[in-house]
Design an enzyme around this catalytic site. Structure first.
Site, PDB file in Angstrom:
ATOM      1  N   ASP A  99     -56.764  41.092 -15.932  1.00  0.00           N
ATOM      2  CA  ASP A  99     -58.208  41.364 -15.949  1.00  0.00           C
ATOM      3  C   ASP A  99     -58.903  40.624 -17.096  1.00  0.00           C
ATOM      4  O   ASP A  99     -58.289  40.338 -18.119  1.00  0.00           O
ATOM      5  CB  ASP A  99     -58.430  42.880 -16.080  1.00  0.00           C
ATOM      6  CG  ASP A  99     -59.827  43.282 -15.640  1.00  0.00           C
ATOM      7  OD1 ASP A  99     -60.490  42.487 -14.938  1.00  0.00           O
ATOM      8  OD2 ASP A  99     -60.260  44.390 -16.002  1.00  0.00           O
ATOM      9  N   HIS A 157     -61.429  32.224 -13.807  1.00  0.00           N
ATOM     10  CA  HIS A 157     -60.273  32.238 -12.894  1.00  0.00           C
ATOM     11  C   HIS A 157     -59.475  30.936 -13.032  1.00  0.00           C
ATOM     12  O   HIS A 157     -58.250  30.956 -13.058  1.00  0.00           O
ATOM     13  CB  HIS A 157     -60.732  32.423 -11.444  1.00  0.00           C
ATOM     14  CG  HIS A 157     -61.472  33.706 -11.214  1.00  0.00           C
ATOM     15  ND1 HIS A 157     -61.050  34.902 -11.742  1.00  0.00           N
ATOM     16  CD2 HIS A 157     -62.611  33.986 -10.521  1.00  0.00           C
ATOM     17  CE1 HIS A 157     -61.897  35.865 -11.382  1.00  0.00           C
ATOM     18  NE2 HIS A 157     -62.853  35.333 -10.650  1.00  0.00           N
ATOM     19  N   LEU A 185     -36.125  34.084 -11.571  1.00  0.00           N
ATOM     20  CA  LEU A 185     -37.191  35.097 -11.551  1.00  0.00           C
ATOM     21  C   LEU A 185     -37.850  35.191 -10.172  1.00  0.00           C
ATOM     22  O   LEU A 185     -38.117  34.163  -9.543  1.00  0.00           O
ATOM     23  CB  LEU A 185     -38.246  34.690 -12.594  1.00  0.00           C
ATOM     24  CG  LEU A 185     -39.547  35.492 -12.626  1.00  0.00           C
ATOM     25  CD1 LEU A 185     -39.307  36.890 -13.194  1.00  0.00           C
ATOM     26  CD2 LEU A 185     -40.612  34.765 -13.449  1.00  0.00           C
TER      27      LEU A 185
HETATM   28  C1  FPP Z   1     -59.648  39.690 -12.760  1.00  0.00           C
HETATM   29  O1  FPP Z   1     -60.641  39.236 -13.626  1.00  0.00           O
HETATM   30  C2  FPP Z   1     -58.934  38.590 -12.113  1.00  0.00           C
HETATM   31  C3  FPP Z   1     -58.929  38.328 -10.777  1.00  0.00           C
HETATM   32  C4  FPP Z   1     -59.654  39.156  -9.796  1.00  0.00           C
HETATM   33  C5  FPP Z   1     -58.229  37.172 -10.218  1.00  0.00           C
HETATM   34  C6  FPP Z   1     -56.954  36.762 -10.869  1.00  0.00           C
HETATM   35  C7  FPP Z   1     -56.653  35.357 -10.517  1.00  0.00           C
HETATM   36  C8  FPP Z   1     -56.124  34.416 -11.342  1.00  0.00           C
HETATM   37  C9  FPP Z   1     -55.668  34.721 -12.693  1.00  0.00           C
HETATM   38  C10 FPP Z   1     -56.016  32.982 -10.927  1.00  0.00           C
HETATM   39  C11 FPP Z   1     -55.203  32.650  -9.742  1.00  0.00           C
HETATM   40  C12 FPP Z   1     -53.910  33.342  -9.630  1.00  0.00           C
HETATM   41  C13 FPP Z   1     -52.733  32.762  -9.340  1.00  0.00           C
HETATM   42  C14 FPP Z   1     -51.552  33.629  -9.109  1.00  0.00           C
HETATM   43  C15 FPP Z   1     -52.529  31.301  -9.264  1.00  0.00           C
HETATM   44  P1  FPP Z   1     -62.116  39.702 -13.378  1.00  0.00           P
HETATM   45  O2  FPP Z   1     -62.815  38.650 -12.593  1.00  0.00           O
HETATM   46  O3  FPP Z   1     -62.117  41.053 -12.761  1.00  0.00           O
HETATM   47  O4  FPP Z   1     -62.680  39.755 -14.831  1.00  0.00           O
HETATM   48  P2  FPP Z   1     -63.818  40.711 -15.394  1.00  0.00           P
HETATM   49  O5  FPP Z   1     -63.221  42.078 -15.452  1.00  0.00           O
HETATM   50  O6  FPP Z   1     -64.082  40.148 -16.738  1.00  0.00           O
HETATM   51  O7  FPP Z   1     -64.978  40.610 -14.455  1.00  0.00           O
END
Ligand code: FPP
Length: 249
Positions: free
Chosen positions: A22, A39, A133
């Site tokens: 997050d 992201h 892994l």
């Molecule tokens: C949460 O941050 C994150 C996500 C919803 C997406 C996670 C994706 C990645 C890390 C990139 C792609 C993944 C892979 C496996 C290649 P948020 O957007 O909820 O952040 P916020 O809480 O600050 O709004």
């Protein structure tokens, strides 16, 4: 002893680490960028923790990449995330093969766009025999949806007369989850400063050790993962027993 000198105890290594990644959006917005920039930068953190978990000898790493609730985000953000996933899988596949990483997914794969499903399935098939892994990507996943799907499967057997309700035990439930053969997470990490489970592995986290860290996901690295594993090794897991009982074992 200096904090950095702490050494990992091979006898107390977690078999399974799960992460709620997050803070991407807030990380980007704080720097005046679009949420999607967060992201993109989150991928570097994913790379680093996969490397770190592999080096430490962790068996399973489950990453919450997209929840069933995330479909409600703006269309552009959802499309960008799906695109980023496909691109990352293509970019990283050779490295995953080289490092013997096996890729799996958990969640409702049927919800994903076709391009995403195809890329994912190809990577899952190609890495299936790898012995290092196992990385489990949670995509269109929610703990409650998994429990609903499990209940439907069990109910089908009961309705067909192949399973009596009295025969249903915690093991039956476990076997009907998406991946009943994967050990429960020893550690659950949530980055980004919030203190909640957000519909992640609800059944599986019954005895998991939780770590909530303020670091935003794009800043998280394998060194942070190692610190958490070191702290985990100092915790006493009692599973409902007393401390004395546990230490006598
Ligand atoms: C949460 O941050 C994150 C996500 C919803 C997406 C996670 C994706 C990645 C890390 C990139 C792609 C993944 C892979 C496996 C290649 P948020 O957007 O909820 O952040 P916020 O809480 O600050 O709004």
């Amino acid at each position: 002893m200096n904090h950095n000198d702490r050494v990992l105890d091979p006898a107390k290594m977690p078999a399974h680490i799960a992460i709620i990644m997050d803070g991407n959006g807030r990380w980007a917005q704080k720097q005046g960028h679009e949420r999607t920039f967060g992201h993109q930068n989150g991928v570097e953190a994913v790379r680093s923790v996969i490397e770190g978990a592999g080096e430490m000898g962790v068996r399973y790493l489950t990453l919450y990449a997209f929840s069933t609730e995330n479909w409600n985000r703006p269309k552009e953000e959802v499309e960008m995330l799906m695109g980023l996933l496909v691109k990352s899988i293509h970019n990283e596949l050779d490295k995953l093969m080289k490092n013997q990483v096996r890729l799996m997914m958990t969640g409702r794969m049927e919800d994903l766009p076709e391009s995403c499903r195809a890329a994912l399935q190809e990577a899952i098939d190609r890495t299936a025999a790898n012995k290092g892994l196992t990385v489990v990507l949670a995509l269109s996943y929610s703990g409650r949806a998994e429990i609903v799907d499990m209940a439907r499967n069990i109910a089908r057997q009961a309705a067909a007369g192949t399973l009596a309700p009295e025969q249903i035990t915690p093991e039956t439930v476990q076997q009907h989850l998406y991946h009943g053969d994967i050990p429960d997470p020893d550690i659950l990490i949530r980055t980004g400063g919030d203190f909640r489970i957000s519909n992640f592995l609800l059944w599986e986290c019954a005895y998991t050790e939780f770590f909530f860290v303020p670091t935003m996901w794009p800043d998280f690295r394998k060194t942070d993962l190692r610190e958490i594993v070191l702290d985990f090794q100092c915790r006493e897991r009692r599973y409902g027993k007393t401390g004395e009982q546990v230490r006598e074992q």
